[in-house]
Write a protein that holds these residues in place. Structure first.
Motif, PDB file in Angstrom:
ATOM      1  N   LEU A  65      41.097  43.069  58.696  1.00 52.43           N
ATOM      2  CA  LEU A  65      40.482  42.188  57.699  1.00 52.43           C
ATOM      3  C   LEU A  65      41.049  40.784  57.843  1.00 52.43           C
ATOM      4  N   GLY A  66      40.243  39.815  57.541  1.00 48.93           N
ATOM      5  CA  GLY A  66      40.691  38.423  57.587  1.00 48.93           C
ATOM      6  C   GLY A  66      41.597  38.092  56.417  1.00 48.93           C
ATOM      7  N   ASP A  67      42.347  37.012  56.571  1.00 52.46           N
ATOM      8  CA  ASP A  67      43.295  36.598  55.529  1.00 52.46           C
ATOM      9  C   ASP A  67      42.626  36.395  54.175  1.00 52.46           C
ATOM     10  N   ARG A  68      41.455  35.786  54.177  1.00 51.31           N
ATOM     11  CA  ARG A  68      40.768  35.505  52.911  1.00 51.31           C
ATOM     12  C   ARG A  68      40.373  36.803  52.198  1.00 51.31           C
ATOM     13  N   THR A  69      39.901  37.792  52.936  1.00 50.05           N
ATOM     14  CA  THR A  69      39.520  39.076  52.347  1.00 50.05           C
ATOM     15  C   THR A  69      40.746  39.814  51.821  1.00 50.05           C
ATOM     16  N   VAL A  70      41.825  39.798  52.603  1.00 48.38           N
ATOM     17  CA  VAL A  70      43.069  40.440  52.167  1.00 48.38           C
ATOM     18  C   VAL A  70      43.579  39.776  50.896  1.00 48.38           C
ATOM     19  N   ALA A  71      43.556  38.458  50.857  1.00 47.27           N
ATOM     20  CA  ALA A  71      44.013  37.733  49.672  1.00 47.27           C
ATOM     21  C   ALA A  71      43.135  38.058  48.462  1.00 47.27           C
ATOM     22  N   ALA A  72      41.833  38.151  48.673  1.00 45.79           N
ATOM     23  CA  ALA A  72      40.926  38.476  47.572  1.00 45.79           C
ATOM     24  C   ALA A  72      41.218  39.874  47.022  1.00 45.79           C
ATOM     25  N   ARG A  73      41.474  40.812  47.905  1.00 45.62           N
ATOM     26  CA  ARG A  73      41.801  42.175  47.457  1.00 45.62           C
ATOM     27  C   ARG A  73      43.148  42.230  46.746  1.00 45.62           C
ATOM     28  N   ALA A  74      44.131  41.518  47.277  1.00 45.83           N
ATOM     29  CA  ALA A  74      45.450  41.474  46.633  1.00 45.83           C
ATOM     30  C   ALA A  74      45.331  40.851  45.245  1.00 45.83           C
ATOM     31  N   CYS A  75      44.558  39.804  45.159  1.00 47.24           N
ATOM     32  CA  CYS A  75      44.327  39.140  43.886  1.00 47.24           C
ATOM     33  C   CYS A  75      43.638  40.088  42.898  1.00 47.24           C
ATOM     34  N   ALA A  76      42.638  40.787  43.372  1.00 48.36           N
ATOM     35  CA  ALA A  76      41.906  41.722  42.508  1.00 48.36           C
ATOM     36  C   ALA A  76      42.816  42.844  42.017  1.00 48.36           C
ATOM     37  N   THR A  77      43.731  43.302  42.867  1.00 44.99           N
ATOM     38  CA  THR A  77      44.624  44.381  42.432  1.00 44.99           C
ATOM     39  C   THR A  77      45.590  43.884  41.353  1.00 44.99           C
ATOM     40  N   LEU A  78      46.080  42.659  41.503  1.00 47.48           N
ATOM     41  CA  LEU A  78      46.978  42.129  40.474  1.00 47.48           C
ATOM     42  C   LEU A  78      46.219  41.893  39.175  1.00 47.48           C
ATOM     43  N   GLU A  79      45.017  41.352  39.268  1.00 48.13           N
ATOM     44  CA  GLU A  79      44.209  41.149  38.055  1.00 48.13           C
ATOM     45  C   GLU A  79      43.928  42.481  37.364  1.00 48.13           C
ATOM     46  N   ARG A  80      43.590  43.486  38.142  1.00 46.75           N
ATOM     47  CA  ARG A  80      43.292  44.813  37.584  1.00 46.75           C
ATOM     48  C   ARG A  80      44.536  45.411  36.929  1.00 46.75           C
ATOM     49  N   ALA A  81      45.682  45.317  37.597  1.00 42.00           N
ATOM     50  CA  ALA A  81      46.927  45.839  37.038  1.00 42.00           C
ATOM     51  C   ALA A  81      47.299  45.105  35.754  1.00 42.00           C
ATOM     52  N   TYR A  82      47.141  43.796  35.764  1.00 39.57           N
ATOM     53  CA  TYR A  82      47.435  42.992  34.575  1.00 39.57           C
ATOM     54  C   TYR A  82      46.529  43.412  33.411  1.00 39.57           C
ATOM     55  N   GLU A  83      45.243  43.551  33.679  1.00 37.12           N
ATOM     56  CA  GLU A  83      44.300  43.946  32.628  1.00 37.12           C
ATOM     57  C   GLU A  83      44.617  45.331  32.064  1.00 37.12           C
ATOM     58  N   ASP A  84      45.102  46.230  32.926  1.00 37.40           N
ATOM     59  CA  ASP A  84      45.496  47.562  32.452  1.00 37.40           C
ATOM     60  C   ASP A  84      46.487  47.458  31.306  1.00 37.40           C
ATOM     61  N   PHE A  85      47.432  46.528  31.415  1.00 42.65           N
ATOM     62  CA  PHE A  85      48.493  46.426  30.420  1.00 42.65           C
ATOM     63  C   PHE A  85      48.248  45.347  29.382  1.00 42.65           C
ATOM     64  N   ALA A  86      47.289  44.471  29.624  1.00 44.44           N
ATOM     65  CA  ALA A  86      46.904  43.491  28.609  1.00 44.44           C
ATOM     66  C   ALA A  86      46.088  44.173  27.520  1.00 44.44           C
ATOM     67  N   THR A  87      45.435  45.260  27.885  1.00 46.87           N
ATOM     68  CA  THR A  87      44.566  45.970  26.938  1.00 46.87           C
ATOM     69  C   THR A  87      45.141  47.299  26.470  1.00 46.87           C
ATOM     70  N   SER A  88      46.286  47.695  26.996  1.00 49.68           N
ATOM     71  CA  SER A  88      46.877  48.984  26.652  1.00 49.68           C
ATOM     72  C   SER A  88      48.394  48.897  26.809  1.00 49.68           C
ATOM     73  N   SER A  89      49.094  49.819  26.190  1.00 45.73           N
ATOM     74  CA  SER A  89      50.554  49.792  26.252  1.00 45.73           C
ATOM     75  C   SER A  89      51.083  50.540  27.474  1.00 45.73           C
ATOM     76  N   PRO A  90      52.311  50.223  27.897  1.00 41.03           N
ATOM     77  CA  PRO A  90      52.919  50.973  28.997  1.00 41.03           C
ATOM     78  C   PRO A  90      53.001  52.467  28.707  1.00 41.03           C
ATOM     79  N   LEU A  91      53.229  52.830  27.455  1.00 40.25           N
ATOM     80  CA  LEU A  91      53.287  54.253  27.109  1.00 40.25           C
ATOM     81  C   LEU A  91      51.945  54.943  27.301  1.00 40.25           C
ATOM     82  N   ALA A  92      50.878  54.235  27.022  1.00 43.99           N
ATOM     83  CA  ALA A  92      49.549  54.826  27.191  1.00 43.99           C
ATOM     84  C   ALA A  92      49.177  54.973  28.663  1.00 43.99           C
TER      85      ALA A  92
END
Length: 126
Positions: A65-92
């Motif tokens: 994969l090209g750098d731009r695609t890899v960066a987009a996927r890495a960015c999406a994973t961090l956004e997704r992980a952040y949203e998991d905990f912005a909307t729910s608690s670590p215990l949940a």
């Protein structure tokens, strides 16, 4: 939260995975990937967010994969992980094994049998 990979915050996508591996603070990941965050959410859930991002990244195949695609996927994973905990608690979400193993809905199972000291017969003089 801002969009990834230069849509609103330009980021350097060159060799992004190697650069991410060299980071240590959660804030650095958000900065390098150009993602805004609420410090209150990050202060409460930083380890959980980073662990979840690692889990999401481990599922990705970045070969050929090209750098731009890899960066987009890495960015999406961090956004997704952040949203998991912005909307729910670590215990949940139970990212860490210690939380996975302990279900608060169930009573704790004692790992040892308790024997009161006064029920023991003396073996000699104390």
């Amino acid at each position: 939260m801002s969009s990834c990979v230069g849509e609103t915050v330009p980021i350097d996508v060159t060799d992004i995975l190697a650069r991410l591996k060299g980071l240590s603070a959660a804030e650095e990941f958000f900065e390098v990937l150009g993602i805004s965050y609420d410090p209150k959410v990050l202060n409460v859930s930083r380890l959980h967010i980073m662990k979840r991002m690692g889990q999401y990244l481990a599922r990705e195949d970045f070969s050929d994969l090209g750098d731009r695609t890899v960066a987009a996927r890495a960015c999406a994973t961090l956004e997704r992980a952040y949203e998991d905990f912005a909307t729910s608690s670590p215990l949940a979400r139970r990212v860490f094994k210690v939380l996975e193993d302990r279900d608060p809905a169930k009573a704790a199972t004692p790992s040892r049998t308790f024997v009161p000291l006064d029920s023991l017969k003396p073996f000699g003089t104390w």
